[in-house]
Design a protein around this motif. Structure first.
Motif, PDB file in Angstrom:
ATOM      1  N   LYS A  65       0.691  -1.199   0.070  1.00 54.89           N
ATOM      2  CA  LYS A  65      -0.134  -0.041   0.244  1.00 54.89           C
ATOM      3  C   LYS A  65       0.882   1.192  -0.116  1.00 54.89           C
ATOM      4  CE  LYS A  65      -3.584   2.248   2.633  1.00 54.89           C
ATOM      5  NZ  LYS A  65      -4.689   2.439   3.647  1.00 54.89           N
ATOM      6  N   GLY A  66       1.979   1.236   0.738  1.00 56.48           N
ATOM      7  CA  GLY A  66       2.834   2.342   0.881  1.00 56.48           C
ATOM      8  C   GLY A  66       3.611   2.573  -0.598  1.00 56.48           C
ATOM      9  N   ALA A  67       3.834   1.600  -1.211  1.00 53.99           N
ATOM     10  CA  ALA A  67       4.435   1.892  -2.475  1.00 53.99           C
ATOM     11  C   ALA A  67       3.542   2.332  -3.323  1.00 53.99           C
ATOM     12  CB  ALA A  67       4.889   0.453  -3.128  1.00 53.99           C
ATOM     13  N   CYS A  68       2.251   1.824  -3.419  1.00 56.00           N
ATOM     14  CA  CYS A  68       1.370   2.184  -4.271  1.00 56.00           C
ATOM     15  C   CYS A  68       0.817   3.873  -4.113  1.00 56.00           C
ATOM     16  CB  CYS A  68      -0.115   1.490  -4.199  1.00 56.00           C
ATOM     17  SG  CYS A  68       0.075  -0.236  -4.871  1.00 56.00           S
ATOM     18  N   VAL A  69       0.714   4.174  -2.910  1.00 55.27           N
ATOM     19  CA  VAL A  69       0.503   5.464  -2.366  1.00 55.27           C
ATOM     20  C   VAL A  69       1.555   6.503  -3.188  1.00 55.27           C
ATOM     21  CG1 VAL A  69       0.596   7.299  -0.638  1.00 55.27           C
ATOM     22  CG2 VAL A  69      -0.896   5.152  -0.477  1.00 55.27           C
ATOM     23  N   GLU A  70       2.845   5.990  -2.933  1.00 55.99           N
ATOM     24  CA  GLU A  70       4.148   6.764  -3.438  1.00 55.99           C
ATOM     25  C   GLU A  70       4.096   6.913  -4.931  1.00 55.99           C
ATOM     26  OE1 GLU A  70       6.443   8.607  -1.739  1.00 55.99           O
ATOM     27  OE2 GLU A  70       4.986   8.066  -0.196  1.00 55.99           O
ATOM     28  N   ALA A  71       3.551   5.948  -5.444  1.00 52.46           N
ATOM     29  CA  ALA A  71       3.655   5.686  -6.830  1.00 52.46           C
ATOM     30  C   ALA A  71       2.560   6.839  -7.337  1.00 52.46           C
ATOM     31  CB  ALA A  71       3.414   4.689  -7.316  1.00 52.46           C
ATOM     32  N   LEU A  72       1.395   6.710  -6.718  1.00 49.14           N
ATOM     33  CA  LEU A  72       0.261   7.776  -7.174  1.00 49.14           C
ATOM     34  C   LEU A  72       0.568   9.062  -7.022  1.00 49.14           C
ATOM     35  CD1 LEU A  72      -3.059   6.062  -5.907  1.00 49.14           C
ATOM     36  CD2 LEU A  72      -2.683   6.511  -8.374  1.00 49.14           C
ATOM     37  N   ALA A 108      -6.631  16.726  -9.760  1.00 55.51           N
ATOM     38  CA  ALA A 108      -6.741  16.696  -8.303  1.00 55.51           C
ATOM     39  C   ALA A 108      -7.960  15.788  -8.156  1.00 55.51           C
ATOM     40  CB  ALA A 108      -6.735  17.889  -7.598  1.00 55.51           C
ATOM     41  N   ALA A 109      -8.912  15.853  -8.836  1.00 56.64           N
ATOM     42  CA  ALA A 109     -10.157  14.989  -8.689  1.00 56.64           C
ATOM     43  C   ALA A 109      -9.804  13.590  -9.188  1.00 56.64           C
ATOM     44  CB  ALA A 109     -11.212  15.621  -9.524  1.00 56.64           C
ATOM     45  N   ALA A 110      -9.331  13.621 -10.242  1.00 58.65           N
ATOM     46  CA  ALA A 110      -8.800  12.091 -10.686  1.00 58.65           C
ATOM     47  C   ALA A 110      -8.027  11.376  -9.694  1.00 58.65           C
ATOM     48  CB  ALA A 110      -8.368  12.214 -11.921  1.00 58.65           C
ATOM     49  N   ASN A 111      -6.952  12.175  -9.094  1.00 62.59           N
ATOM     50  CA  ASN A 111      -6.151  11.785  -8.205  1.00 62.59           C
ATOM     51  C   ASN A 111      -6.786  11.399  -6.972  1.00 62.59           C
ATOM     52  OD1 ASN A 111      -3.523  11.097  -7.227  1.00 62.59           O
ATOM     53  ND2 ASN A 111      -3.438  13.054  -6.230  1.00 62.59           N
ATOM     54  N   ALA A 112      -7.762  12.301  -6.421  1.00 65.42           N
ATOM     55  CA  ALA A 112      -8.410  11.668  -5.295  1.00 65.42           C
ATOM     56  C   ALA A 112      -9.141  10.519  -5.475  1.00 65.42           C
ATOM     57  CB  ALA A 112      -9.399  13.132  -4.684  1.00 65.42           C
ATOM     58  N   LYS A 113      -9.905  10.163  -6.482  1.00 63.16           N
ATOM     59  CA  LYS A 113     -10.729   9.268  -6.871  1.00 63.16           C
ATOM     60  C   LYS A 113      -9.720   7.894  -6.936  1.00 63.16           C
ATOM     61  CE  LYS A 113     -14.353   7.741 -10.052  1.00 63.16           C
ATOM     62  NZ  LYS A 113     -15.002   8.076 -11.300  1.00 63.16           N
ATOM     63  N   GLN A 114      -8.628   8.129  -7.382  1.00 70.98           N
ATOM     64  CA  GLN A 114      -7.382   6.969  -7.448  1.00 70.98           C
ATOM     65  C   GLN A 114      -7.142   6.553  -5.779  1.00 70.98           C
ATOM     66  OE1 GLN A 114      -4.727   8.227 -10.248  1.00 70.98           O
ATOM     67  NE2 GLN A 114      -5.455   7.288 -11.872  1.00 70.98           N
ATOM     68  N   PHE A 115      -7.010   7.390  -5.144  1.00 70.41           N
ATOM     69  CA  PHE A 115      -6.633   7.182  -3.752  1.00 70.41           C
ATOM     70  C   PHE A 115      -7.833   6.504  -3.190  1.00 70.41           C
ATOM     71  CE2 PHE A 115      -3.025  10.439  -3.916  1.00 70.41           C
ATOM     72  CZ  PHE A 115      -2.210   9.350  -3.458  1.00 70.41           C
ATOM     73  N   GLN A 116      -8.909   6.911  -3.396  1.00 69.59           N
ATOM     74  CA  GLN A 116     -10.122   6.176  -2.670  1.00 69.59           C
ATOM     75  C   GLN A 116     -10.392   4.678  -3.248  1.00 69.59           C
ATOM     76  OE1 GLN A 116     -13.362   8.807  -3.832  1.00 69.59           O
ATOM     77  NE2 GLN A 116     -13.500   9.695  -1.898  1.00 69.59           N
ATOM     78  N   ALA A 117      -9.943   4.645  -4.372  1.00 71.89           N
ATOM     79  CA  ALA A 117     -10.106   3.365  -5.022  1.00 71.89           C
ATOM     80  C   ALA A 117      -9.044   2.244  -4.635  1.00 71.89           C
ATOM     81  CB  ALA A 117     -10.176   3.324  -6.533  1.00 71.89           C
ATOM     82  N   GLU A 159      -7.486   2.671  -1.388  1.00 73.82           N
ATOM     83  CA  GLU A 159      -8.090   2.646  -0.195  1.00 73.82           C
ATOM     84  C   GLU A 159      -9.104   1.247  -0.086  1.00 73.82           C
ATOM     85  OE1 GLU A 159      -7.684   2.846   3.844  1.00 73.82           O
ATOM     86  OE2 GLU A 159      -6.466   4.037   2.623  1.00 73.82           O
ATOM     87  N   CYS A 160     -10.216   1.456  -0.906  1.00 76.92           N
ATOM     88  CA  CYS A 160     -11.082   0.279  -1.207  1.00 76.92           C
ATOM     89  C   CYS A 160     -10.431  -0.852  -1.368  1.00 76.92           C
ATOM     90  CB  CYS A 160     -12.149   0.621  -2.172  1.00 76.92           C
ATOM     91  SG  CYS A 160     -13.468  -0.278  -2.285  1.00 76.92           S
ATOM     92  N   VAL A 161      -9.380  -1.181  -2.271  1.00 73.24           N
ATOM     93  CA  VAL A 161      -8.904  -2.410  -2.650  1.00 73.24           C
ATOM     94  C   VAL A 161      -8.117  -2.860  -1.479  1.00 73.24           C
ATOM     95  CG1 VAL A 161      -6.925  -3.333  -4.119  1.00 73.24           C
ATOM     96  CG2 VAL A 161      -8.732  -1.862  -5.266  1.00 73.24           C
ATOM     97  N   PHE A 162      -7.393  -1.913  -0.765  1.00 71.88           N
ATOM     98  CA  PHE A 162      -6.592  -2.538   0.205  1.00 71.88           C
ATOM     99  C   PHE A 162      -7.556  -2.883   1.572  1.00 71.88           C
ATOM    100  CE2 PHE A 162      -3.110  -1.141  -2.067  1.00 71.88           C
ATOM    101  CZ  PHE A 162      -2.104  -2.125  -1.798  1.00 71.88           C
TER     102      PHE A 162
END
Length: 180
Positions: free
Chosen positions: A51-58, A77-86, A88-91
């Motif tokens: 998860k940490g690696a994915c957050v850093e990549a995003l 920024a909106a697209a990025n926020a949506k990717q962070f939510q997705a 979080e949901c996956v993990f």
């Protein structure tokens, strides 16, 4: 571990009320729970690292996207926020099987409310833990405790479908081996 399970099955067939069967079950449950606990801890660490690696990549992707999309910063920024939510949901979903919850009712004895070990079904379709229903028939009376229909030991049939469902459930949810 396989030999312990075979010993449990053999002991249950001989005398389901035997203290040896209970001791074998207790040891099996303890070993399986400790095994799950170790594996769960390992999975948790691996998920956190991933998860940490994915957050850093995003975050890096967001920086690149923001520099390339000048004038469209809000959309980036909106697209990025949506990717962070997705993400979080996956993990959260990935960790779900390791979070203790309630064992489904259909996998539990109607009398003890404990997960089945050796389920048997009555002619009326009610499933009980073998040792518990045998004790009821012996000490309370020759009737089904829920339906009150006459019942004898010879009418009890192993409920192999529920036994398999319990085995599959415990394999996926090792925390359910925990003895309270």
């Amino acid at each position: 571990m396989l030999m312990v399970i075979q010993a449990l099955d053999l002991g249950t067939g001989a005398d389901p009320n035997s203290y040896m069967v209970e001791e074998i079950w207790q040891e099996l449950a303890k070993a399986r729970y400790l095994e799950w606990e170790h594996e769960s801890s390992q999975r948790g660490w691996e998920l956190q690292i991933l998860k940490g690696a994915c957050v850093e990549a995003l975050k890096e992707k967001h920086v690149v996207d923001a520099s390339m999309m000048e004038g469209f910063a809000d959309e980036a920024a909106a697209a990025n926020a949506k990717q962070f939510q997705a993400l979080e949901c996956v993990f959260r979903k990935a960790a779900e099987d390791d979070i203790p919850s309630e064992v489904p009712d259909y996998l539990c004895c109607k009398i003890t409310l404990d997960i089945f070990r050796d389920p048997v079904i009555t002619p009326t379709g009610v499933t009980y833990e073998r040792a518990v229903i045998l004790e009821h028939l012996q000490k309370v009376g020759k009737f089904d405790p829920i339906t009150r229909e006459p019942l004898t030991e010879s009418q009890l049939v192993p409920n192999l479908a529920i036994k398999e469902a319990v085995r599959a459930y415990l394999e996926k949810h090792g925390w359910a081996y925990r003895l309270e």
